[in-house]
Every structure is written in structure tokens, then in C-alpha cells.
Motif scaffolding. Sequence first.
Motif, PDB file in Angstrom:
ATOM      1  N   ARG A   1       2.910  32.119  62.868  1.00 14.72           N
ATOM      2  CA  ARG A   1       2.500  32.458  61.445  1.00 14.72           C
ATOM      3  C   ARG A   1       3.070  33.844  60.989  1.00 14.72           C
ATOM      4  O   ARG A   1       3.124  34.838  61.965  1.00 14.72           O
ATOM      5  CB  ARG A   1       1.063  32.356  60.979  1.00 14.72           C
ATOM      6  CG  ARG A   1       0.645  31.389  60.403  1.00 14.72           C
ATOM      7  CD  ARG A   1      -0.998  31.682  60.006  1.00 14.72           C
ATOM      8  NE  ARG A   1      -1.634  31.922  61.233  1.00 14.72           N
ATOM      9  CZ  ARG A   1      -2.388  33.089  61.431  1.00 14.72           C
ATOM     10  NH1 ARG A   1      -2.283  33.918  60.272  1.00 14.72           N
ATOM     11  NH2 ARG A   1      -3.155  33.238  62.187  1.00 14.72           N
ATOM     12  N   THR A   2       3.623  34.232  59.831  1.00 11.04           N
ATOM     13  CA  THR A   2       4.060  35.624  59.700  1.00 11.04           C
ATOM     14  C   THR A   2       2.706  36.286  59.011  1.00 11.04           C
ATOM     15  O   THR A   2       1.709  35.760  58.593  1.00 11.04           O
ATOM     16  CB  THR A   2       5.182  35.737  58.511  1.00 11.04           C
ATOM     17  OG1 THR A   2       4.580  35.299  57.161  1.00 11.04           O
ATOM     18  CG2 THR A   2       6.240  34.777  58.994  1.00 11.04           C
ATOM     19  N   GLU A   3       2.846  37.716  58.832  1.00 11.53           N
ATOM     20  CA  GLU A   3       1.708  38.336  58.104  1.00 11.53           C
ATOM     21  C   GLU A   3       1.469  37.907  56.733  1.00 11.53           C
ATOM     22  O   GLU A   3       0.682  38.177  56.023  1.00 11.53           O
ATOM     23  CB  GLU A   3       2.264  39.905  58.041  1.00 11.53           C
ATOM     24  CG  GLU A   3       1.751  40.821  57.291  1.00 11.53           C
ATOM     25  CD  GLU A   3       2.379  42.105  57.086  1.00 11.53           C
ATOM     26  OE1 GLU A   3       3.369  42.243  57.603  1.00 11.53           O
ATOM     27  OE2 GLU A   3       1.808  43.020  56.586  1.00 11.53           O
ATOM     28  N   PHE A   4       2.580  37.312  56.263  1.00  9.67           N
ATOM     29  CA  PHE A   4       2.619  36.872  54.793  1.00  9.67           C
ATOM     30  C   PHE A   4       1.803  35.416  54.507  1.00  9.67           C
ATOM     31  O   PHE A   4       1.810  34.809  53.630  1.00  9.67           O
ATOM     32  CB  PHE A   4       3.767  36.734  54.203  1.00  9.67           C
ATOM     33  CG  PHE A   4       4.334  37.791  54.337  1.00  9.67           C
ATOM     34  CD1 PHE A   4       4.131  39.239  53.834  1.00  9.67           C
ATOM     35  CD2 PHE A   4       5.469  37.999  55.166  1.00  9.67           C
ATOM     36  CE1 PHE A   4       4.809  40.397  54.026  1.00  9.67           C
ATOM     37  CE2 PHE A   4       6.521  39.055  55.319  1.00  9.67           C
ATOM     38  CZ  PHE A   4       5.783  40.340  55.018  1.00  9.67           C
ATOM     39  N   ASP A   5       1.221  34.907  55.722  1.00  7.54           N
ATOM     40  CA  ASP A   5       0.865  33.437  55.715  1.00  7.54           C
ATOM     41  C   ASP A   5      -0.624  33.337  56.676  1.00  7.54           C
ATOM     42  O   ASP A   5      -1.014  33.841  57.692  1.00  7.54           O
ATOM     43  CB  ASP A   5       1.508  32.542  56.430  1.00  7.54           C
ATOM     44  CG  ASP A   5       2.972  32.402  55.721  1.00  7.54           C
ATOM     45  OD1 ASP A   5       3.154  32.039  54.650  1.00  7.54           O
ATOM     46  OD2 ASP A   5       3.895  32.923  56.319  1.00  7.54           O
ATOM     47  N   SER A   6      -1.705  32.785  55.758  1.00 13.70           N
ATOM     48  CA  SER A   6      -2.880  32.705  56.562  1.00 13.70           C
ATOM     49  C   SER A   6      -2.966  31.325  57.148  1.00 13.70           C
ATOM     50  O   SER A   6      -2.401  30.067  56.863  1.00 13.70           O
ATOM     51  CB  SER A   6      -4.013  32.786  55.421  1.00 13.70           C
ATOM     52  OG  SER A   6      -5.415  32.975  55.860  1.00 13.70           O
TER      53      SER A   6
ATOM     54  N   ASP B   1      -1.545  28.176  54.582  1.00 19.61           N
ATOM     55  CA  ASP B   1       0.153  28.505  54.188  1.00 19.61           C
ATOM     56  C   ASP B   1       1.083  27.898  55.147  1.00 19.61           C
ATOM     57  O   ASP B   1       0.707  27.442  56.308  1.00 19.61           O
ATOM     58  CB  ASP B   1       0.102  30.244  54.411  1.00 19.61           C
ATOM     59  CG  ASP B   1      -0.580  30.595  53.007  1.00 19.61           C
ATOM     60  OD1 ASP B   1      -0.433  30.141  51.764  1.00 19.61           O
ATOM     61  OD2 ASP B   1      -1.237  31.909  53.266  1.00 19.61           O
TER      62      ASP B   1
END
Lengths: 55, 332
Positions: free
Chosen positions: A12-17, A21
Motif C-alpha cells: 500500500r502507498t501512503e495515499f491508501d488505507s 483503498d
Amino acid sequence: MKRREDRFFVGRTEFDSPEVDQEVLISNEFNLKTGNFYNVKITRSSEFDLYGIPV
Amino acid sequence: MKNKKINIVTLGCSKNVVDSEKLMKQLEAGGYSVTHDSNDFSAGTVIINTCGFINDAKEESIDNILRYVRARESGHIENLYVMGCLAERYIDALQAEIPEVDRYFGVNNIADILKETGITYRPDLSISRTLTGPEHYAYLKVSEGCDRSCAFCAIPAIRGKCVSRSVGELVSEAEQLAKSGVKELILIAQDLSYYGLDLYKKRMLPELVSELLNIQSLEWIRLHYLYPADFPLELIGMISENPRICRYIDIPIQHISDKILGMMKRSHGRAETEAILHKIRQEIPGTAIRTTLIAGHPGETKKEFNELLEFVRKFRFDRLGVFAYSHEEEGG
């Protein structure tokens, strides 16, 4: 890096929970460890997920 | 009890997961072997932690109760208990309709559940949890309930008004989680923007986040979620300066039309909503903005729907969840 599946590691990226996401799928031919952070270059995408390789 | 194994089945949101994890820790301390598996029918005791929010989730909870009622008829299950939001909200109807369940518990009564299984609640374990997910991330529930009165939402009727946990207690729980290997801490509440107002008479989310940042092994702190009105502006500077706070803002706006926001009893209109969204995008470069929307709220005509559609097209949220309106008997 979240978990290992049949063909991919799932991250997962920082932009995904989690759960809500998109995920980043990385081929399991790389030597990665679940729970670690990696820099990944995104190489392609599908409807909901991204695919990448560690850099 | 002959079979000292208890299986917990958790339905619904991450807040329910945290409740189950606290219960599991207490049960283990009381000598039980505890599993967390919605398809395990081998335990002597099964506790189903239900969701009572919107119709699909209620149906899923009821389906799961019935699945275990049926499994009990032919298997090893000696005791079947149901807890959580669905039980809190519909206890009388459930007792009448599904009497095969031994006992229903609502929310916030872990001590009674433990008593039923023959053990005493241990206050010294109040911040301890048995994590059910991967060990590298965990949720931290900073408060219970909600003080808002949104027309479409029954949470305040189920969970009550907002009760914040103290900064000190939350930091201790986070330290324990970090020690057990958690690297990403996800703060959750019905409304993080409100955190602290009941307990400290002021909004305390920025202070809480600052304290949590002192736990060095936490590499990421993520916030779920922030109500648009009263958005703690101090956070914007903190997020842009601190790479350990995820550049991820989950801000559920629900709609953009002033008329619908008014009917939803939200305390923000279109102008305030746009102002905060643009401020976040400008002042935290590269941040992902997530929101949720409700389509089909009573009173919404084609005109308001198109206004929303146009806004979504123009603003281009980075992450978006859209839900069809689901009627709640006890909305605000």
C-alpha cells in the motif's frame, strides 16, 4: 508491504488505507519482507490496483 | 464450559475490530483459547460482534447469526452470544425473533460478556489487545460515539454522545502496539475533528498526534476521518511538515448542494466545504483527499444530483466512496 499472495506481494502507498483503498502488487520474484517499507516504481495499472517493481 | 475455545466473529467497521481485539485479550487472560474466524464452527463458545448501520450491514449481521444458529444445531457450539451495534439497537426484536442465541449484549459492556463466560474483567488490561490483522498496522480508537446529529445517521442513537479517551491512555495503548511491531497507526473515531471537546473542553487532535509522533517506531500515522466543519486547521501545517503523518486526508463531505447539506443537518454548506478542500489541496502538496458521498438522500432531485456530479468532475477527489442512501429509523 502488507502480505504475500500466490503471485504477488501486496503493498500500500501512503495515499491508501487498508480495506478501503487500492493496493500495489509486486511480483513475488523479488526478495521482500512483509511489514517493511520499500520504494516502488509503478509500471502499470488495472481498474483498481497498481503494479510496480522495487527500486 | 467443556470446550475452552472461543471464536469471535467481527462484522462491520474498524471500530468493531478494536472492540473484538480488547475482548479477545481479556478472554485469553482468563484462560480461553481464542480464534477470530468467521468460518470456524469448532469452538465451544461463539461471540458475534455485529454491525447495526445501514440495511446491507444489518442483513449481513443477521445472516451470520443464523449461520451460527444452524451450525449449533449440528455441531459443537455450546454457547452463542451476540454483541455490538445491532444487538444494542434491536435487542427486543432479536430476542423475540432469534431466541436460539443464549444472550444478547449491546455496546460498551465487555465486563458483562466476560462474566457470562465465567471470568472477571481486568482493568490492568484495558488498553491491551490481541491484534487480528497483520502485526504491522493497527487501529487506535480515540473516542466512542458522536455529538453530531446528521439526519441520515443512527450512530449517536446506538453509540451515544462522543466520549473521548484521554491523551495519556491513548499514548500508552499506542506504545504497547508499537512494542508489538505496529509501524502504522490508524486513528479512528466517528469524528476525529471533535476529539477532546467533551473531555478537555477543547479540540485536542493536534496535541494527540504530536504526542504519538514521539513514539519513534511508528513510521506512519493515518487519520480516519475528519468532519469538514471544525476541521483542525493546525493539522494542515503538521502534515505538510512531518513525513510520518500520511498525506492522506479522509474528509467525508456527503454532498455539495446547500439544500441537501441542510436537509442532512450538516453544519457546513457548499462554500465552507469548498474552502477547506481547496486549502488542504493547496497547503499540503501531493496529499490524497478521500471523501464519501451519499446519493439519493430524501429531497435530492436531478438538479442537486447534477450539482454534486459536476463538483466531483471538477474537484477530482483522489479517493472516493459513493453510497446509495439507506433509511435509518433513528437518524439525527
